[in-house]
Design an enzyme around this catalytic site. Structure first.
Site, PDB file in Angstrom:
ATOM      1  N   GLU A 240     140.267   0.767  -5.897  1.00 29.88           N
ATOM      2  CA  GLU A 240     139.085  -0.345  -4.915  1.00 29.88           C
ATOM      3  C   GLU A 240     139.181  -0.625  -6.431  1.00 29.88           C
ATOM      4  O   GLU A 240     137.819  -0.763  -7.051  1.00 29.88           O
ATOM      5  CB  GLU A 240     139.010   0.782  -4.852  1.00 29.88           C
ATOM      6  CG  GLU A 240     138.531   0.001  -2.881  1.00 29.88           C
ATOM      7  CD  GLU A 240     139.151  -0.289  -2.192  1.00 29.88           C
ATOM      8  OE1 GLU A 240     138.777  -0.934  -1.853  1.00 29.88           O
ATOM      9  OE2 GLU A 240     139.775   0.635  -2.271  1.00 29.88           O
TER      10      GLU A 240
ATOM     11  N   GLN B  10     121.963  -2.506  -8.919  1.00 26.71           N
ATOM     12  CA  GLN B  10     123.064  -0.468  -9.372  1.00 26.71           C
ATOM     13  C   GLN B  10     122.866  -0.837 -10.216  1.00 26.71           C
ATOM     14  O   GLN B  10     123.510   0.040 -11.419  1.00 26.71           O
ATOM     15  CB  GLN B  10     124.000  -1.376  -8.418  1.00 26.71           C
ATOM     16  CG  GLN B  10     124.345   0.219  -7.428  1.00 26.71           C
ATOM     17  CD  GLN B  10     125.324  -0.199  -6.896  1.00 26.71           C
ATOM     18  OE1 GLN B  10     126.244  -0.548  -7.266  1.00 26.71           O
ATOM     19  NE2 GLN B  10     125.614  -0.413  -4.855  1.00 26.71           N
TER      20      GLN B  10
ATOM     21  N   HIS C 178     127.536   5.709   2.236  1.00 26.40           N
ATOM     22  CA  HIS C 178     127.114   4.319   1.086  1.00 26.40           C
ATOM     23  C   HIS C 178     126.236   5.409   0.199  1.00 26.40           C
ATOM     24  O   HIS C 178     126.311   5.157  -0.855  1.00 26.40           O
ATOM     25  CB  HIS C 178     126.146   3.191   2.027  1.00 26.40           C
ATOM     26  CG  HIS C 178     126.826   2.916   2.327  1.00 26.40           C
ATOM     27  ND1 HIS C 178     128.626   1.540   2.210  1.00 26.40           N
ATOM     28  CD2 HIS C 178     126.559   2.614   3.023  1.00 26.40           C
ATOM     29  CE1 HIS C 178     128.013   1.550   3.329  1.00 26.40           C
ATOM     30  NE2 HIS C 178     128.053   1.675   4.070  1.00 26.40           N
ATOM     31  N   LEU C 179     125.615   6.338   0.583  1.00 28.41           N
ATOM     32  CA  LEU C 179     125.015   6.914  -0.707  1.00 28.41           C
ATOM     33  C   LEU C 179     125.465   7.952  -1.192  1.00 28.41           C
ATOM     34  O   LEU C 179     125.138   7.857  -2.862  1.00 28.41           O
ATOM     35  CB  LEU C 179     123.824   8.043   0.696  1.00 28.41           C
ATOM     36  CG  LEU C 179     122.512   8.559  -0.532  1.00 28.41           C
ATOM     37  CD1 LEU C 179     121.471   7.893  -1.080  1.00 28.41           C
ATOM     38  CD2 LEU C 179     122.014   9.990   0.378  1.00 28.41           C
ATOM     39  N   ALA C 180     126.802   8.377  -1.250  1.00 28.44           N
ATOM     40  CA  ALA C 180     126.882   8.844  -1.696  1.00 28.44           C
ATOM     41  C   ALA C 180     127.738   8.653  -2.566  1.00 28.44           C
ATOM     42  O   ALA C 180     127.955   8.999  -4.338  1.00 28.44           O
ATOM     43  CB  ALA C 180     128.383   9.890  -0.882  1.00 28.44           C
ATOM     44  N   ASP C 181     128.063   7.180  -3.100  1.00 27.81           N
ATOM     45  CA  ASP C 181     128.391   6.163  -3.217  1.00 27.81           C
ATOM     46  C   ASP C 181     127.059   6.209  -4.886  1.00 27.81           C
ATOM     47  O   ASP C 181     127.540   6.257  -6.249  1.00 27.81           O
ATOM     48  CB  ASP C 181     128.581   4.405  -2.937  1.00 27.81           C
ATOM     49  CG  ASP C 181     130.436   4.390  -2.853  1.00 27.81           C
ATOM     50  OD1 ASP C 181     131.363   4.701  -3.449  1.00 27.81           O
ATOM     51  OD2 ASP C 181     130.450   3.188  -2.514  1.00 27.81           O
TER      52      ASP C 181
ATOM     53  N   HIS D 220     136.335   3.523  -1.729  1.00 29.10           N
ATOM     54  CA  HIS D 220     135.483   4.169  -2.691  1.00 29.10           C
ATOM     55  C   HIS D 220     135.009   4.784  -4.049  1.00 29.10           C
ATOM     56  O   HIS D 220     134.701   4.315  -4.925  1.00 29.10           O
ATOM     57  CB  HIS D 220     134.489   2.646  -2.558  1.00 29.10           C
ATOM     58  CG  HIS D 220     134.392   1.172  -2.831  1.00 29.10           C
ATOM     59  ND1 HIS D 220     134.375   0.917  -1.341  1.00 29.10           N
ATOM     60  CD2 HIS D 220     134.027   0.635  -3.388  1.00 29.10           C
ATOM     61  CE1 HIS D 220     134.663  -0.417  -1.696  1.00 29.10           C
ATOM     62  NE2 HIS D 220     134.132  -0.830  -2.580  1.00 29.10           N
TER      63      HIS D 220
END
Lengths: 338, 529
Positions: A13, A103, A283-286, A308
Site C-alpha cells: 500500500e 504524524q 485507525h488507532l492501530a495504524d 495499510h
C-alpha cells in the site's frame, strides 16, 4: 557510512502513509532513505502537495538534505540531520491535512532533546485524514501511557476545501518510551455524539442529531455550530470512552448528500466497533505501531488489520530491529512486538 | 526547479461570491490553486478597481487553500471590457512592464475575463509578450462536484500547436510546391518566379502570359495553375489546352469559338468550341503568336465582353474563363510587324512571366532528374537510380556549357526515358550513361548543322514542326528535298515511289505525293517558292 533504506512505492500500500512513516523513522534513526516509484500506478503518480508538505516539514525539523522534493516527483532522497526541538509554525493549506504533518514530525519530537511547540494551520477536519478530535481524544491518551506529555488544542476549525483551521501542539519529549499493553477496553465511562456545522444552517446538524438519537439512544448528543467559521463544513462524530481506550468515528457532510446518510455512516462505524471486544480500532492501530516499535516492546488487540497496517509494519521493520507478530484471536487480531 | 507563477484576471462573474456558500462553487481563480498536483509559488492577480472587495475575498481564499503561494495584486483598468483596443493595450502594457525572469515559469489563466480579454491574453502569449503557457480551469463534470474542477495546460510552443500555427504557411507551401510539380527546384530565380506566379494566380483571375523557349514547361505550369486554383475552389470548370500553331483556316475559328450545324461544309453538327468548354475554367492557348488575325479579333471580343459569336450562329454565346497564353515568340515585334494585334497583346499581357530554359537553370537539373526517375518509377513500378559515378558524370555533362538542352525539358525527359529503358538492373551505370551523353552531344551538334531541320524550318514554323512526329520529320525533309530537285510533281513522284509504282496498273505518283504534302498543308507552289 550512513545506512540507506530503500522504499519502493510500487509494493504494498505504497501511499502517503509509507512516506510519512519512513520520514519519521529516518529522522529518528538517522538513516538515509531513498524512495522510488512513489505512488506508482495511481491516476496522479508521484508526490502530491500534501506529501510534499510532509517532506518539507520533516526537512525543516532536522535540516535534512533532500533531492527530488518536487510535485509529481517519483523519486526522493532524504538524508536526515539532527532533530531540532523548538517552536514551529506550519501552514499546509486546505489540501494537506495538518494531522498528516503532525504524524510525520511528532515521533521525532517525542524523542528530541527538548520540548517543542507547533502551530499548524490548514485543514483540521478532512475526510482523508484522522480529524483533530481523534488525535486528541483517542491517540494522545495512549501516548501519555507511554510517557509522552503531549497537549493539543483546536483554535480554529478548518474544513475542506476552504481550510483556514489552526491547532497548537506542545510536546514534552521522553528519553525512552514505555511499553504499552492494550488488551481490554475496561469499563464504559462515556458516550457522546456530536454534529458540527460550519457556515451552513444549524438545522442540518439538528437533523443529524435526530438520526443519532433515534439510532444510538445515547444521552449526550448535541448539535454544534462553529463560532468563527472559515468556510462551510459538517462533521458527525460518535465517541466512546472506556477505562483503557477511546474510539471516535466520524463522517463528513458533503453537498448533495443527505444529512441522515451522514449521521448513518458515523452510527454504522461505531456499531461495528461495538460488535468486537478488541480495544483498538483500525485507525488507532495504524497510529500505535510506530511508538510501540520505538518502545521496543508492547502488544495490543485490534478489531481488524488493514493492508495499510501491514505495509506500515513492513516499513517499520526496515528501519528498526523489531519484529511484529500478528495472531488471530477470537475474531480479533493480537499484534505484538518481539 | 523553476518557480511557478500564475498570472490571471479576476473574473467578476466566475469568481463571484463573498458569502460562505462561495466554497460550494467552482471559482477558477481559486480552483487553480486547489489542485493536489499543481502549486504556484506566486500569483499575479489582475483586477479592476471597482471589484476590489471581490479581489480581497479571492486573495484570502487563495492564501487559505494555498499558503505556499505569494499573492500580488495589480490594478488593471478599462472602461469597457468588451473593447478590444482598450483591453489589449492594458494587457499589453502589463506584459511590457512586467519583469519576466529566466528562473520562473509563467502560466496565463485564460479562464476568466471577457472573451475579448481571453483573446487578448492568447494573442499576447502567442506573440511571446507573455513568455508563458496557457492554463485553463474547468468545472468538474462529476456528480459529486469537486470545487477544484480540472485544469489543462496549453503550451503553444509544443509542436502540436506549432503545426496548427503553421497551417497557413504549410498551405502556401503546398501550393508553391504544386506549381513546381513537387520538384524541389533550387534555382533562386525560378523559385522566386514561382512564388510570384502563385501569389498572382491566387489573387487575380486576369490573363497570364508565359514566355519561354519550347520545352521550358509552359503548358505544364498552366495545368498546375489550374490545379491550384481548382483546389482553392477558385475555378469550377475545365482545363482546356490548345496549341494555336495547329489551328489553321476555318477549322481554327470553329475549334475555338464553335459552330452551328451547317455553318460550313462539313459542319454536320453543333460544336461548342474550346472557349465554351473552358467556361468557368481555364483556357491555355499555347503559341498564341501563331493565331490568325481573324481569330485574334474574335478572341479579343470574347475577352472583353465574355461573349462571342459561334460560326453560323445568330446569337452570341457567353463564356467566362481565365486565360493563360504561352509564347516563344517576341510578341511585341510581331505586333509592330502587324502580325499580332496590339490591343489583344495589351489585354493578355497583364501578367507576364518568362520561364527560363533548362540551360539557365542548371541548379534545377538534378532535382528534375530525380523527378523524372520518380515519374518513371510511378508508371513502371520500377525504382531506378544512377550509380554514384554515373550520376556524377551525367550531371557534369548536363550542367556543362556543352549541354545546350535545345528542347529543354523535352530533351531531359527523353534522355532519362532512354536510360531507364536501357538499364537492365535498377541501376543506370556508366556504360548507359556514357552512351547517352554521346547521343545528346550528337543530337545537339547535328542541330547546329541541321539538314532535315533546316529544310523543315524554311517552310514551317517551329511550333508546327513540333506538332509533327519525329518519325515523320526525316521523311518529310527527304520528300521536300526531292521535290526541290525535280522539275515537277510527277517527276518527284516517280522518284519517290519508284518501287511501289511498278506493281500498279495506273501509277498515280503525283496524286499520292500531293496528298502526302497536303497532310502537312503543303502545296507544290509552297515548296518551289
Amino acid at each position: 557510512m550512513m545506512e540507506t533504506i530503500h522504499i519502493d512505492g510500487s509494493l504494498g500500500e505504497g501511499g502517503g502513509q509509507v512516506l510519512r512513516s519512513s520520514l519519521a523513522l529516518s529522522m529518528i534513526t538517522g538513516k538515509r532513505v531513498e524512495f522510488k516509484n512513489i505512488r506508482a500506478g495511481r491516476a496522479k503518480p508521484g508526490l502530491m502537495r500534501q506529501h510534499l508538505a510532509c517532506v518539507r516539514a520533516a526537512q525543516k525539523f532536522c535540516g535534512a538534505r533532500v533531492q527530488g522534493d518536487e510535485l509529481k516527483s517519483m523519486e526522493v532522497s532524504f538524508i536526515p540531520g539532527e532533530i531540532q526541538a523548538g517552536d514551529y509554525h506550519f501552514n499546509v493549506g486546505s489540501a494537506g491535512s495538518v494531522g498528516l504533518v503532525l504524524q510525520t514530525v511528532m515521533p521525532a519530537l517525542i524523542l528530541a532533546d527538548g520540548p517543542s511547540t507547533l502551530i499548524l494551520e490548514g485543514g483540521t477536519h478532512n475526510p482523508m485524514a484522522p480529524p483533530f478530535d481523534f488525535l486528541k481524544q483517542v491517540f494522545v491518551p495512549q501516548l501519555a501511557k507511554m510517557g509522552v506529555k503531549m497537549d493539543m488544542n483546536l483554535e480554529d476549525w478548518g474544513f475542506f476545501p476552504a481550510g483556514g483551521g489552526r491547532m497548537n501542539v506542545s510536546i514534552e519529549p521522553v528519553n525512552e518510551l514505555k511499553s504499552l499493553s492494550l488488551m481490554t477496553r475496561g469499563a464504559l465511562k462515556n458516550r457522546r455524539g456530536r454534529a458540527v456545522v460550519s457556515s451552513i444552517p444549524i438545522s442540518i446538524a439538528e437533523s443529524e442529531v435526530k438520526v443519532l438519537q433515534s439510532k444510538l439512544e445515547w444521552k449526550d448528543i448535541s448539535a454544534e455550530e462553529v463560532l468563527q467559521p472559515n468556510g462551510p463544513g459538517n462533521i458527525v462524530m460518535t465517541e466512546l470512552e472506556f477505562e483503557h481506550v477511546s474510539e471516535l468515528c466520524s463522517s463528513f457532510g458533503e453537498k448533495g448528500i443527505r444529512a441522515a446518510r451522514v449521521a448513518d455512516k458515523a452510527v454504522c462505524a461505531i456499531r461495528k466497533y461495538l460488535l468486537s471486544e478488541a480495544p483498538v480500532g483500525e485507525h488507532l492501530a495504524d497510529q500505535l505501531l510506530l511508538p510501540m516499535a520505538l518502545a521496543g516492546e508492547g502488544e495490543f488487540l485490534c478489531t481488524e488489520i488493514s493492508s495499510h497496517t501491514r505495509t506500515n509494519m513492513e516499513v517499520i521493520q526496515k528501519f528498526l530491529k523489531v519484529k511484529f507478530s500478528v495472531r488471530e484471536q477470537n475474531q480479533a487480531f493480537h499484534i505484538s512486538i518481539t | 526547479m523553476k518557480k511557478k507563477v500564475l498570472i490571471g484576471l479576476l473574473g467578476p462573474n466566475l469568481d463571484m461570491g463573498t458569502k460562505n456558500t462561495r466554497w460550494e462553487k467552482w471559482r477558477p481563480s481559486v480552483a487553480l490553486c486547489m489542485h493536489e498536483d499543481l502549486a504556484f509559488d506566486r500569483y499575479e492577480l489582475l483586477y479592476q478597481k471597482r471589484f476590489h472587495l471581490l479581489a480581497e475575498t479571492i486573495s484570502s481564499d487563495i492564501l487559505s487553500v494555498s499558503p505556499e503561494t505569494t499573492l500580488r495584486q495589480h490594478h488593471i483598468d478599462w472602461r469597457d471590457p468588451w473593447d478590444f483596443v482598450e483591453v489589449y493595450s492594458a494587457l499589453y502594457d502589463f506584459a511590457c512592464h512586467y519583469s519576466f525572469k529566466e528562473d520562473e515559469e509563467y502560466f496565463i489563466n485564460i479562464t476568466t475575463g471577457t472573451h475579448v480579454a481571453q483573446i487578448c491574453l492568447f494573442l499576447l502569449t502567442e506573440s511571446y509578450h507573455f513568455p508563458a503557457q496557457l492554463i485553463q480551469s474547468s468545472p468538474s463534470q462529476k456528480k459529486h462536484k469537486n470545487v477544484a474542477g480540472t485544469y489543462s495546460i496549453i503550451d503553444l510552443d509544443l509542436s502540436k500547436y506549432d503545426s496548427l500555427a503553421n497551417r497557413f504557411q504549410a498551405e502556401t507551401f503546398e501550393s508553391y510546391d504544386l506549381l513546381k510539380s513537387g520538384i524541389k527546384t533550387r534555382d533562386d530565380k525560378f523559385n522566386r518566379l514561382i512564388e510570384q506566379i502563385e501569389k498572382v494566380c491566387l489573387r487575380s483571375d486576369a490573363p497570364l502570359l508565359l514566355r519561354g523557349p519550347t520545352g521550358a514547361g509552359k503548358s505544364q505550369l498552366a495545368s498546375r495553375i489550374y490545379e491550384l486554383r481548382k483546389q482553392k475552389h477558385q475555378l469550377k470548370g475545365n482545363f482546356v489546352e490548345v496549341n494555336c500553331a495547329t489551328l489553321r483556316g476555318d477549322a481554327a475559328m470553329s475549334t475555338l469559338f464553335g459552330h452551328k450545324k451547317g455553318s460550313y461544309t462539313g459542319a454536320t453538327s453543333d460544336r461548342p468550341g474550346l472557349l465554351k468548354e473552358a467556361d468557368g475554367g481555364l483556357l491555355f492557348l499555347d503559341e498564341i503568336g501563331e493565331l490568325g488575325l481573324d481569330e485574334q479579333a474574335m478572341l479579343l471580343r470574347a475577352l472583353e465582353d465574355k461573349s462571342f459569336l459561334p460560326l453560323g450562329s445568330d446569337s452570341s454565346t457567353t463564356s467566362d474563363f481565365q486565360l493563360i497564353c504561352g509564347t516563344n515568340r517576341e510578341l511585341y515585334k510581331a505586333s509592330e510587324e502587324g502580325l499580332f494585334r496590339e490591343d489583344l497583346l495589351a489585354r493578355i499581357n497583364i501578367w507576364d512571366f518568362e520561364l527560363p530554359g533548362l540551360k539557365n537553370r542548371t541548379a534545377d537539373i538534378a532535382p528534375n532528374i530525380d523527378h523524372e526517375l520518380q515519374k518513371f518509377a510511378e508508371s513502371s513500378g520500377k525504382l531506378m537510380r544512377f550509380t554514384k559515378e554515373a550520376r556524377k558524370s551525367y550531371l557534369d555533362f548536363a550542367t556543362s556549357a556543352e549541354a545546350t538542352w535545345k528542347s529543354n525539358f523535352r530533351d531531359l525527359n527523353a534522355s532519362i526515358h532512354r536510360m531507364t529503358t536501357l538499364a537492365d538492373s535498377s541501376r543506370i551505370g556508366n556504360d548507359i550513361c556514357d552512351k547517352e551523353v554521346q547521343r545528346l552531344q550528337r543530337q545537339w551538334q547535328s542541330l547546329e548543322h541541321p539538314r532535315d531541320e533546316v529544310i523543315l524550318n524554311e517552310l514551317f514554323s517551329p511550333n508546327f514542326i513540333e506538332s509533327i512526329d519525329p518519325f515523320d520529320r526525316p521523311q518529310l525533309a527527304k520528300v521536300i528535298q526531292t521535290c526541290r530537285e525535280s522539275k515537277n510533281l510527277s517527276e518527284a513522284g516517280r522518284k519517290l515511289f519508284c518501287v511501289s509504282r511498278k506493281n500498279k496498273k495506273v501509277p498515280n505518283d503525283a496524286d499520292r505525293l500531293r496528298k502526302y504534302l497536303a497532310r502537312f498543308e503543303l502545296s507544290w507552289k509552297d515548296i518551289k517558292a
